[in-house]
Design an enzyme around this catalytic site. Sequence first.
Site, PDB file in Angstrom:
ATOM      1  N   GLY A  57      43.870 -85.489   1.266  1.00 11.44           N
ATOM      2  CA  GLY A  57      43.942 -86.105   2.593  1.00 11.44           C
ATOM      3  C   GLY A  57      44.012 -85.115   3.743  1.00 11.44           C
ATOM      4  N   ALA A  58      44.078 -83.812   3.443  1.00 17.93           N
ATOM      5  CA  ALA A  58      43.986 -82.814   4.517  1.00 17.93           C
ATOM      6  C   ALA A  58      42.554 -82.337   4.707  1.00 17.93           C
ATOM      7  CB  ALA A  58      44.891 -81.620   4.197  1.00 17.93           C
ATOM      8  N   GLY A  59      41.641 -82.842   3.867  1.00 20.35           N
ATOM      9  CA  GLY A  59      40.248 -82.389   3.925  1.00 20.35           C
ATOM     10  C   GLY A  59      39.453 -83.110   5.000  1.00 20.35           C
ATOM     11  N   PHE A  60      38.175 -82.809   5.021  1.00 23.72           N
ATOM     12  CA  PHE A  60      37.244 -83.353   6.018  1.00 23.72           C
ATOM     13  C   PHE A  60      37.246 -84.891   5.987  1.00 23.72           C
ATOM     14  CE2 PHE A  60      32.436 -84.293   6.195  1.00 23.72           C
ATOM     15  CZ  PHE A  60      32.473 -84.631   7.544  1.00 23.72           C
ATOM     16  N   TYR A 105      29.069 -79.389 -10.299  1.00 26.21           N
ATOM     17  CA  TYR A 105      29.761 -80.304  -9.383  1.00 26.21           C
ATOM     18  C   TYR A 105      29.370 -81.748  -9.683  1.00 26.21           C
ATOM     19  CZ  TYR A 105      30.643 -82.850  -5.026  1.00 26.21           C
ATOM     20  OH  TYR A 105      31.034 -83.783  -4.099  1.00 26.21           O
ATOM     21  N   LYS A 116      31.668 -84.962 -10.856  1.00 27.11           N
ATOM     22  CA  LYS A 116      31.790 -86.215 -10.102  1.00 27.11           C
ATOM     23  C   LYS A 116      31.492 -87.415 -11.008  1.00 27.11           C
ATOM     24  CE  LYS A 116      32.953 -86.494  -6.445  1.00 27.11           C
ATOM     25  NZ  LYS A 116      34.392 -86.452  -6.007  1.00 27.11           N
ATOM     26  N   ASN A 169      25.199 -87.895   2.178  1.00 27.61           N
ATOM     27  CA  ASN A 169      25.568 -86.644   2.873  1.00 27.61           C
ATOM     28  C   ASN A 169      26.442 -86.960   4.076  1.00 27.61           C
ATOM     29  OD1 ASN A 169      23.207 -86.115   1.261  1.00 27.61           O
ATOM     30  ND2 ASN A 169      23.089 -84.140   2.292  1.00 27.61           N
TER      31      ASN A 169
HETATM   32  N1  LIG Z   1      31.201 -84.082   2.168  1.00 29.00           N
HETATM   33  C1  LIG Z   1      30.275 -84.782   1.533  1.00 29.00           C
HETATM   34  O1  LIG Z   1      29.125 -84.885   2.001  1.00 29.00           O
HETATM   35  C2  LIG Z   1      30.597 -85.507   0.253  1.00 29.00           C
HETATM   36  C3  LIG Z   1      29.561 -86.215  -0.387  1.00 29.00           C
HETATM   37  C4  LIG Z   1      29.848 -86.890  -1.568  1.00 29.00           C
HETATM   38  C5  LIG Z   1      31.141 -86.876  -2.084  1.00 29.00           C
HETATM   39  N2  LIG Z   1      32.130 -86.176  -1.458  1.00 29.00           N
HETATM   40  C6  LIG Z   1      33.480 -86.208  -2.040  1.00 29.00           C
HETATM   41  O2  LIG Z   1      34.418 -86.527  -1.018  1.00 29.00           O
HETATM   42  C7  LIG Z   1      35.682 -85.956  -1.332  1.00 29.00           C
HETATM   43  C8  LIG Z   1      36.217 -85.207  -0.114  1.00 29.00           C
HETATM   44  O3  LIG Z   1      35.320 -84.151   0.203  1.00 29.00           O
HETATM   45  P1  LIG Z   1      35.340 -83.369   1.596  1.00 29.00           P
HETATM   46  O4  LIG Z   1      33.925 -83.218   2.016  1.00 29.00           O
HETATM   47  O5  LIG Z   1      36.323 -83.997   2.503  1.00 29.00           O
HETATM   48  O6  LIG Z   1      35.836 -81.928   1.124  1.00 29.00           O
HETATM   49  P2  LIG Z   1      37.079 -81.035   1.631  1.00 29.00           P
HETATM   50  O7  LIG Z   1      37.007 -79.754   0.886  1.00 29.00           O
HETATM   51  O8  LIG Z   1      37.122 -81.007   3.109  1.00 29.00           O
HETATM   52  O9  LIG Z   1      38.319 -81.893   1.124  1.00 29.00           O
HETATM   53  C9  LIG Z   1      38.778 -81.861  -0.214  1.00 29.00           C
HETATM   54  C10 LIG Z   1      40.285 -81.689  -0.147  1.00 29.00           C
HETATM   55  O10 LIG Z   1      40.790 -81.758  -1.490  1.00 29.00           O
HETATM   56  C11 LIG Z   1      41.756 -80.752  -1.629  1.00 29.00           C
HETATM   57  N3  LIG Z   1      41.840 -80.423  -3.058  1.00 29.00           N
HETATM   58  C12 LIG Z   1      40.874 -79.882  -3.831  1.00 29.00           C
HETATM   59  N4  LIG Z   1      41.317 -79.714  -5.094  1.00 29.00           N
HETATM   60  C13 LIG Z   1      42.595 -80.175  -5.110  1.00 29.00           C
HETATM   61  C14 LIG Z   1      43.575 -80.258  -6.118  1.00 29.00           C
HETATM   62  N5  LIG Z   1      43.331 -79.820  -7.370  1.00 29.00           N
HETATM   63  N6  LIG Z   1      44.778 -80.817  -5.808  1.00 29.00           N
HETATM   64  C15 LIG Z   1      45.026 -81.270  -4.548  1.00 29.00           C
HETATM   65  N7  LIG Z   1      44.140 -81.168  -3.538  1.00 29.00           N
HETATM   66  C16 LIG Z   1      42.928 -80.633  -3.824  1.00 29.00           C
HETATM   67  C17 LIG Z   1      41.298 -79.595  -0.762  1.00 29.00           C
HETATM   68  O11 LIG Z   1      42.371 -78.732  -0.389  1.00 29.00           O
HETATM   69  C18 LIG Z   1      40.702 -80.336   0.432  1.00 29.00           C
HETATM   70  O12 LIG Z   1      41.656 -80.537   1.466  1.00 29.00           O
HETATM   71  C19 LIG Z   1      35.460 -85.077  -2.560  1.00 29.00           C
HETATM   72  O13 LIG Z   1      35.901 -85.793  -3.700  1.00 29.00           O
HETATM   73  C20 LIG Z   1      33.952 -84.888  -2.606  1.00 29.00           C
HETATM   74  O14 LIG Z   1      33.498 -84.681  -3.918  1.00 29.00           O
HETATM   75  C21 LIG Z   1      31.884 -85.480  -0.296  1.00 29.00           C
END
Ligand SMILES: NC(=O)c1ccc[n+]([C@@H]2O[C@H](COP(=O)([O-])OP(=O)(O)OC[C@H]3O[C@@H](n4cnc5c(N)ncnc54)[C@H](O)[C@@H]3O)[C@@H](O)[C@H]2O)c1
Length: 359
Positions: free
Chosen positions: A8-11, A181, A185, A210
Site C-alpha cells: 500500500g505504499a507503492g504506486f 514476472y 503473477k 498498463n
Molecule cells: N504498474 C502496472 O502497470 C501494473 C500492471 C499489472 C499489474 N501490476 C501489479 O500491481 C501491483 C502494484 O504494483 P505497482 O505498480 O504499484 O508497483 P510498486 O513497486 O509501486 O508497488 C509495489 C509495492 O509492494 C511492496 N512490496 C514488494 N514486495 C513486498 C513484500 N515481499 N512484502 C511487502 N511489501 C512488498 C513494495 O515495497 C512496493 O511499495 C503489483 O502486484 C503488480 O504486479 C502493476
Amino acid sequence: MRVLVTGGAGFIGSEIVRSLTSAGHEAVVLDALLPSAHGHAVHRAAGDTDGRMLVGDVRDRAAVDRALHGVDAVCHQAAMVGLGKDFADAPEYVGCNDLGTAVLLAAMAGAGVRSLVLAGSMVVYGEGRYSCPRHGTVRPGPRDRSDLSAGRFEPRCPDCGAALAPGLVAEDAPTDPRNVYAATKLAQEHLASSWARATGGSAVSLRYHNVYGPGMPRDTPYAGVASFFRSALARGEAPRVFEDGGQRRDFIHVRDVAAANTVALEAVGSRAPGGFAAYNTGSGEPHTIGEMAGALAAAHGGPAPVVTGEFRLGDVRHVTADSRRLREELGWRPEVGFAEGMADFAAAPLREAGAALPV
Ligand SMILES: NC(=O)c1ccc[n+]([C@@H]2O[C@H](COP(=O)([O-])OP(=O)(O)OC[C@H]3O[C@@H](n4cnc5c(N)ncnc54)[C@H](O)[C@@H]3O)[C@@H](O)[C@H]2O)c1
Ligand SMILES: [Zn+2]
C-alpha cells in the site's frame, strides 16, 4: 470495512488507500518498502508514519498476522514488478510474489479472513489475441531474434505465415506467461484460487493493463514504459520508442485501477464461497506505444519521441484487454480518458527513489 492493503505504499497501492478511504472504508497498509521500488533512504521516514502503515514483509508470517488484526478483506498489491535486470532476479521475484502470497493466504486462513482482491496482470496472457484470415483465432509463439533484428515485428500466423489482425483478449483466453514476472503473477492467481477452494473464501484477480499516472516510480529496471518516457522527458531527452512504435497496449489511469479495487472489495464478500474470478482491467481504448510517447511528449512540450527499432526479446507485440466483464458484473467505468490522462501524467511528479510516500 477494514481492508489490509499489502504493497500500500507503492504506486497503485497508495492510490487504492485513497480510494478506499474516500469511499468510507478503513485501510491498513503492510509494505516492506523494497529498495527496488523506493530506494534506500526510505525506511526511517516511513517508520514515522501513523498506525495505518506497518513496515513489514508479506513473507514474514508474524508481520502478516499483526497486519490482519480486525481486517475484513485483503487487497494484495505487494509484489516485485517489471522485468528486472536479468534472470538472477528470479528467486527474489518468486520469493516476494509467490512465497509472499502463500504466507499471506495461510495467515488469512488462520485468521478467518475470507475475502481477497489480488493485483493480477495482463502479462499472464503473453502475446495477445490474433486472427488469421484463413485460420481464425491463432496464438503465435515468441518472436524470433532474426525477425526482430530485421525489423519484422508483427507476429505471423503459425499455420500459414499470413499477416494477422490483433484483437481483444477476454478472461477465458489461455494463459501463456513469457517471463519470470509473468509466471509469478499467474502463480499468485493459482494460489488464490486454491486458497478459496480450501477455505471457502472468495478471491478476485483484477488483471491490470498498463497502469500509469501520478506517483509512478521513476525509471528503474522494474518500471513500466510510460515511466521510461516520462522520465526521459523530465531530463529534457526524447522518449526512445522501441520496435516501430506500433505495439498496441491499453493504458489505464491509476485512479481508475484504484476505483476497480474498491468496487471489487465491496463485492467480493457477497460472492459464492470457494470461488475465484479474474477480470481484465483496462480502459477499453487501445493505443500504440508510439501514440502514447507522442501524446506524452506533446503534453510535456517536447522533445518529440525517437523511434529506435531496438527491441527486447520477450516483449509481446500487441496485447489489449476486453474489460467488458468488469463493467458489466461490477458496474465499474473508467473515467480518465487517454488524452486527459496523458496530459495530467506529463505534468505530474514521478516517485523519486528514496522518497517516503504519504499513505
Ligand atoms: N504498474 C502496472 O502497470 C501494473 C500492471 C499489472 C499489474 N501490476 C501489479 O500491481 C501491483 C502494484 O504494483 P505497482 O505498480 O504499484 O508497483 P510498486 O513497486 O509501486 O508497488 C509495489 C509495492 O509492494 C511492496 N512490496 C514488494 N514486495 C513486498 C513484500 N515481499 N512484502 C511487502 N511489501 C512488498 C513494495 O515495497 C512496493 O511499495 C503489483 O502486484 C503488480 O504486479 C502493476
Ligand atoms: Zn493462417
